[in-house]
Write a protein that holds these residues in place. Structure first.
Motif, PDB file in Angstrom:
ATOM      1  N   TYR A  75      -0.160   5.859  -7.551  1.00 58.53           N
ATOM      2  CA  TYR A  75      -1.620   6.369  -7.036  1.00 58.53           C
ATOM      3  C   TYR A  75      -2.590   6.633  -8.151  1.00 58.53           C
ATOM      4  O   TYR A  75      -3.937   6.644  -7.998  1.00 58.53           O
ATOM      5  CB  TYR A  75      -1.507   7.555  -6.178  1.00 58.53           C
ATOM      6  N   THR A  97     -13.976   0.355  -9.175  1.00 63.74           N
ATOM      7  CA  THR A  97     -14.941  -0.493  -8.120  1.00 63.74           C
ATOM      8  C   THR A  97     -16.197   0.633  -7.931  1.00 63.74           C
ATOM      9  O   THR A  97     -17.014  -0.285  -7.746  1.00 63.74           O
ATOM     10  CB  THR A  97     -14.053  -0.208  -6.733  1.00 63.74           C
ATOM     11  N   ALA A  98     -15.936   1.468  -8.129  1.00 64.07           N
ATOM     12  CA  ALA A  98     -17.384   2.544  -7.988  1.00 64.07           C
ATOM     13  C   ALA A  98     -18.282   1.889  -9.025  1.00 64.07           C
ATOM     14  O   ALA A  98     -19.447   2.259  -8.921  1.00 64.07           O
ATOM     15  CB  ALA A  98     -16.830   3.967  -8.130  1.00 64.07           C
ATOM     16  N   SER A 141       0.867  -1.241  -0.004  1.00 60.78           N
ATOM     17  CA  SER A 141      -0.082  -0.001   0.116  1.00 60.78           C
ATOM     18  C   SER A 141       0.898   1.216  -0.018  1.00 60.78           C
ATOM     19  O   SER A 141       0.435   2.324  -0.764  1.00 60.78           O
ATOM     20  CB  SER A 141      -0.964  -0.058   1.230  1.00 60.78           C
ATOM     21  N   GLN A 155      -6.207  -4.719 -11.191  1.00 60.80           N
ATOM     22  CA  GLN A 155      -5.341  -5.008  -9.689  1.00 60.80           C
ATOM     23  C   GLN A 155      -4.126  -6.008 -10.093  1.00 60.80           C
ATOM     24  O   GLN A 155      -3.053  -5.810  -9.323  1.00 60.80           O
ATOM     25  CB  GLN A 155      -6.513  -5.564  -8.672  1.00 60.80           C
ATOM     26  N   ASN A 173     -10.133   2.581  -7.971  1.00 62.51           N
ATOM     27  CA  ASN A 173     -11.220   3.091  -7.142  1.00 62.51           C
ATOM     28  C   ASN A 173     -12.490   3.584  -8.116  1.00 62.51           C
ATOM     29  O   ASN A 173     -13.496   3.096  -7.710  1.00 62.51           O
ATOM     30  CB  ASN A 173     -10.735   4.100  -6.550  1.00 62.51           C
ATOM     31  N   GLU A 174     -12.026   4.149  -9.146  1.00 61.12           N
ATOM     32  CA  GLU A 174     -13.218   4.398 -10.209  1.00 61.12           C
ATOM     33  C   GLU A 174     -13.834   3.110 -10.660  1.00 61.12           C
ATOM     34  O   GLU A 174     -15.290   3.110 -10.880  1.00 61.12           O
ATOM     35  CB  GLU A 174     -12.821   5.380 -11.234  1.00 61.12           C
ATOM     36  N   GLN A 181      -4.231   3.394  -8.856  1.00 67.08           N
ATOM     37  CA  GLN A 181      -4.976   3.048  -7.896  1.00 67.08           C
ATOM     38  C   GLN A 181      -6.296   4.071  -8.032  1.00 67.08           C
ATOM     39  O   GLN A 181      -7.554   3.344  -7.542  1.00 67.08           O
ATOM     40  CB  GLN A 181      -4.467   3.456  -6.400  1.00 67.08           C
ATOM     41  N   ASP A 182      -6.245   5.270  -8.156  1.00 67.16           N
ATOM     42  CA  ASP A 182      -7.435   5.769  -8.578  1.00 67.16           C
ATOM     43  C   ASP A 182      -8.249   5.412  -9.553  1.00 67.16           C
ATOM     44  O   ASP A 182      -9.388   5.319  -9.652  1.00 67.16           O
ATOM     45  CB  ASP A 182      -7.109   7.457  -8.961  1.00 67.16           C
ATOM     46  N   SER A 212       0.555   4.039  -2.898  1.00 73.65           N
ATOM     47  CA  SER A 212       0.576   5.600  -2.695  1.00 73.65           C
ATOM     48  C   SER A 212       1.398   6.357  -2.931  1.00 73.65           C
ATOM     49  O   SER A 212       1.441   7.577  -3.147  1.00 73.65           O
ATOM     50  CB  SER A 212      -0.001   5.496  -1.173  1.00 73.65           C
ATOM     51  N   VAL A 245     -11.623  -4.515 -12.922  1.00 72.54           N
ATOM     52  CA  VAL A 245     -10.864  -4.296 -11.473  1.00 72.54           C
ATOM     53  C   VAL A 245     -10.018  -5.599 -11.444  1.00 72.54           C
ATOM     54  O   VAL A 245      -8.656  -5.206 -10.948  1.00 72.54           O
ATOM     55  CB  VAL A 245     -12.006  -4.138 -10.410  1.00 72.54           C
TER      56      VAL A 245
END
Length: 812
Positions: free
Chosen positions: A636, A646-647, A628, A725, A643-644, A639-640, A632, A721
């Motif tokens: 990052y 995943t949304a 992680s 990942q 996250n998108e 990862q963004d 980060s 995703v």
């Protein structure tokens, strides 16, 4: 690659605990600590041919390893230990535990298996070289085991161990420090396993001469072993009852020492059984027959030189009990022997749950002593399983306050002897008589309830906040009338107003700047951590500097800031990191390793990163730099994207849920596809085939096709995703192999340690602000309506009720 210290100890304890069977922990500790002793001296002898401990042929830990699986393993262990004992004059010390006892270790193959597994556990410990000395791997392992054994042994058998935190306080307030000479002496008349004496020795870097006495035979042997384990082979630890048979005597007198520390058993009823010689110990009074607390205190006092100092742990009853004890207390106070009293929290000790105190004795300048310095530290602790435990900040505050004689409201004060001796107190030392540690009463203001406004008295009590955030009070409040103020904003907006206040932002920025400056001052030293680093000295130096830098900061308690660093260290995160860097170097410690699945040691690790799936999946641990942190810092943006996506998965799932909920109701177009209140994609597809074949309702066919599209959209989002990942995981794994030493130091020092500590301290600022907000909101609500306004509202409600009753034909 070194295992994390925290994992090493937890696996050690779990394994030991698993193998002890039905044996009581107070007995089992003798076996475990004997093995620890043999392993330690064997390793040290390998690393240093000039070691004070002689390890003979056939008397080493390696010889124990050779005996694994042998049907006579218990007898062989006894003989190996006996050879080691004979070579070092340790008969009846390290050979008390019988490794061939079938009642404790099992019979036949059960004993063979148990001892084979047990010795294998210790094979993973390595005490050779400067690394073990610099990090004190042995000391930490011993402390970890002793704490657990004491916890498991219960009240009746846990008295062999004084909690390390309390030991540190005694060692620091008794007067031992860097200037103490090696020829000065320290004595513990009830030394137990010796842990208290060793903590005292830690405070004397130039060395100190150690003396101790212990009544219990097994615990005495444990203390002797403990001294050898910690490089104090010359310590004189005698056996016997200190009161009835003191071993440190000089003719008819007791030998005297420069310092003494003690944690005697509380309120022993048979303390004088067999007493035939008092050695002048009871010149200030004879303790009551059924309570030996003052017997031990007077013994310690008599064992001090004319300038000697002592710190003794005793139950609170010694401070206020009457009759014979009151007479002794009066005599000691009149002669000025009692320098201070420190009240401790309840439930700290393993032998009892009652609160205790530390009585500090000092013969030097006793005749001129005019007061007793008292501390009520009863409220500073944390819960730790079944016991309470002092935090690093609690220890530091007690020691600072006592040694510097700092008077703090509701915490400490110098109490004049005149006050203690007056008619009201009568030499009673009960701390609440002299220090009121209770929180001030929150007084309701009747005038404010009648006429409105918040009492200025309540706002003045928040003066620390107004000093830290100048002009904030005038922003939030305006004068109502003399002595009272009004809140000028809505109660619900108070938090936002405080957090957005320029003064608060300036204060928070100042705190961040102090942390940045502190870390910058120590970064070079931290970057130079190597196998010769001494972690205790390292954390001691940087933590003291942090505390000093925050002493002048208003509102923020410097000990709360100090605790944030020390908890990060003591929770093993930072400590583990330093341990791994010392053992493997910066690059070595940062390398990913395969997870450990060790059934022998009961150790199963959760992976930080999994590459692949199923049986062929590769599972990795990244102890020093977690994935992680890599993500980060370097990835990052990816990862963004995850996250998108995943949304999108969540949105697709929500769309399915809403569509099914709308159309799968009774008589709905999807009712025919429902099975057990569910409609999966498979059910929808099956129903669609049937519907098309049977030429069912076109609306149903259309709804099923739409639902399948929604499921396909969700599956596509999930796959996106998963693929991204997996790609990121593989990229991150490869990135570890590209890291330079400078990269590792940047990630660990700046992105991990610095960032975490800074965030924790910023959290202290935010927490204080929430306290302010909560108090303002409480006062605002309390005085929001006057009694007159409430009366008017009540009259209006009464009128409405009367009108309703009249409309219903009910006469009042």
């Amino acid at each position: 690659m070194a295992l994390k210290k925290s994992d090493l100890y937890s696996s050690l304890w779990k394994s030991c605990d698993e193998l002890r069977g039905g044996m009581d922990a107070s007995q089992y500790k003798d076996y475990i600590l004997t093995l620890l002793f043999v392993k330690y001296v064997s390793d040290k002898a390998k690393a240093n041919s000039k070691s004070l401990t002689r390890v003979p042929q056939g008397g080493s830990f390696d010889d124990m390893l050779k005996a694994r699986g042998n049907k006579e393993i218990g007898d062989k262990f006894n003989k190996i230990i006996a050879k080691l004992a004979d070579a070092n004059g340790l008969r009846n010390v390290i050979d008390l535990a019988d490794f061939n006892d079938p009642e404790k270790l099992g019979k036949g193959q059960e004993m063979v298996d148990r001892l084979t597994k047990l010795v294998s556990i210790f094979e993973g410990l390595d005490f050779r070289g400067s690394r073990a000395e610099g990090d004190d791997l042995l000391g930490d392992a011993y402390e970890y085991l002793m704490r657990h054994f004491a916890t498991e042994s219960g009240k009746s058998k846990g008295q062999f161990y004084t909690p390390a935190e309390v030991s540190r306080i005694l060692a620091k307030v008794v007067g031992i420090n860097k200037t103490t000479r090696a020829d000065q002496t320290v004595y513990d008349p009830t030394c137990g396993s010796g842990s208290l004496l060793l903590k005292v020795a830690d405070e004397a870097p130039r060395g100190i001469t150690i003396y101790g006495q212990e009544k219990d035979n097994a615990t005495w042997a444990l203390s002797k072993m403990n001294m050898w384990l910690h490089g104090n082979e010359d310590a004189e630890i005698e056996k016997g009852d200190t009161i009835t048979s003191p071993q440190f005597t000089k003719g008819a007198e007791l030998r005297t020492f420069d310092f003494a520390v003690a944690n005697p058993p509380f309120s022993v009823k048979s303390w004088n059984s067999g007493l035939d010689k008092d050695y002048g110990r009871f010149e200030y009074g004879m303790p009551p027959e059924k309570n030996g607390d003052y017997a031990f205190l007077l013994h310690v006092l008599k064992s001090l030189k004319s300038t000697g100092k002592a710190a003794v742990i005793l139950p609170h009853g010694v401070l206020f009990r009457g009759h014979a004890e009151a007479d002794i207390r009066r005599n000691l106070l009149k002669r000025g022997f009692i320098k201070g009293i420190i009240g401790l929290p309840p439930n700290l000790f393993y032998g009892t749950g009652i609160p205790a105190c530390i009585v500090v004795l000092d013969k030097e300048n006793a005749a001129g002593r005019t007061g007793v310095f008292m501390i009520d530290a009863s409220k500073g602790f944390m819960k730790d399983g079944p016991k309470n435990r002092l935090r690093a900040q609690d220890i530091h505050k007690i020691v600072d306050t006592f040694n510097k004689q700092i008077e703090i409201d509701r915490y400490s004060r110098m109490v004049p002897l005149k006050e203690i001796a007056d008619a009201k107190n009568g030499f009673n030392l009960n701390i609440p008589r002299y220090i009121d540690s209770s929180e001030p009463e929150d007084i309701q203001d009747l005038h404010a309830h009648l006429h409105g406004g918040i009492p200025d008295r309540d706002l003045d009590a928040l003066d620390e906040y107004w000093k830290a955030f100048p002009s904030l009070r005038s922003t939030l409040f305006t004068e109502n009338r003399p002595g009272y103020s009004d809140l000028v904003i809505d109660i619900a907006d108070v938090q936002q107003a405080v957090l957005e206040s320029p003064k608060f932002k300036k204060f928070a920025a100042k705190v961040d700047d102090i942390v940045d400056e502190w870390f910058a001052a120590h970064r070079t030293r931290l970057a130079n951590i190597n196998e010769d680093t001494k972690p205790a000295e390292l954390i001691g130096e940087i933590s003291e500097d942090l505390l000093t830098r925050f002493k002048s900061v208003p509102l923020l308690d410097e000990y709360d800031v100090y605790e944030q660093l020390m908890s990060y260290w003591n929770e093993t995160t930072m400590h583990d990191d330093v341990f791994m860097i010392m053992n493997d170097g910066w690059l070595g410690a940062a390398k990913p390793r395969k997870t450990i699945e060790d059934k022998e040691r009961k150790l199963s690790e959760a992976p930080d990163l999994i590459i692949g799936s199923g049986r062929n999946a590769a599972k990795y641990k990244m102890d020093l730099i977690p994935p992680s942190l890599m993500v980060s810092t370097y990835y990052y943006e990816t990862q963004d994207q995850i996250n998108e996506l995943t949304a999108e998965v969540e949105a697709a799932a929500q769309a399915i849920e809403e569509y099914v909920e709308e159309h799968a109701v009774e008589d709905g177009v999807l009712a025919g596809a429902v099975d057990d209140d569910k409609i999966t994609k498979a059910l929808a597809a099956t129903r669609l085939r049937v519907a098309k074949r049977e030429k069912s309702d076109p609306d149903e066919i259309k709804a099923l096709e739409h639902l399948i599209k929604l499921y396909d959209a969700e599956a596509a989002a999930k796959k996106a995703v998963k693929d991204l990942q997996a790609e990121l995981d593989m990229t991150v794994l490869k990135e570890y192999g590209k890291l330079t030493e400078d990269d590792v130091k940047f990630l660990v020092l700046d992105e991990k340690w610095h960032a975490t500590i800074k965030s924790r301290i910023a959290g202290e600022v935010t927490s204080l602000t929430y306290d302010l907000v909560a108090r303002i909101q409480q006062l605002g609500k309390r005085y929001a309506q006057t009694v007159g306004a409430l009366d008017s509202e009540l009259a209006e409600l009464d009128a409405k009720v009367a009108a309703h009753l009249a409309a219903m034909g009910v006469k009042p």
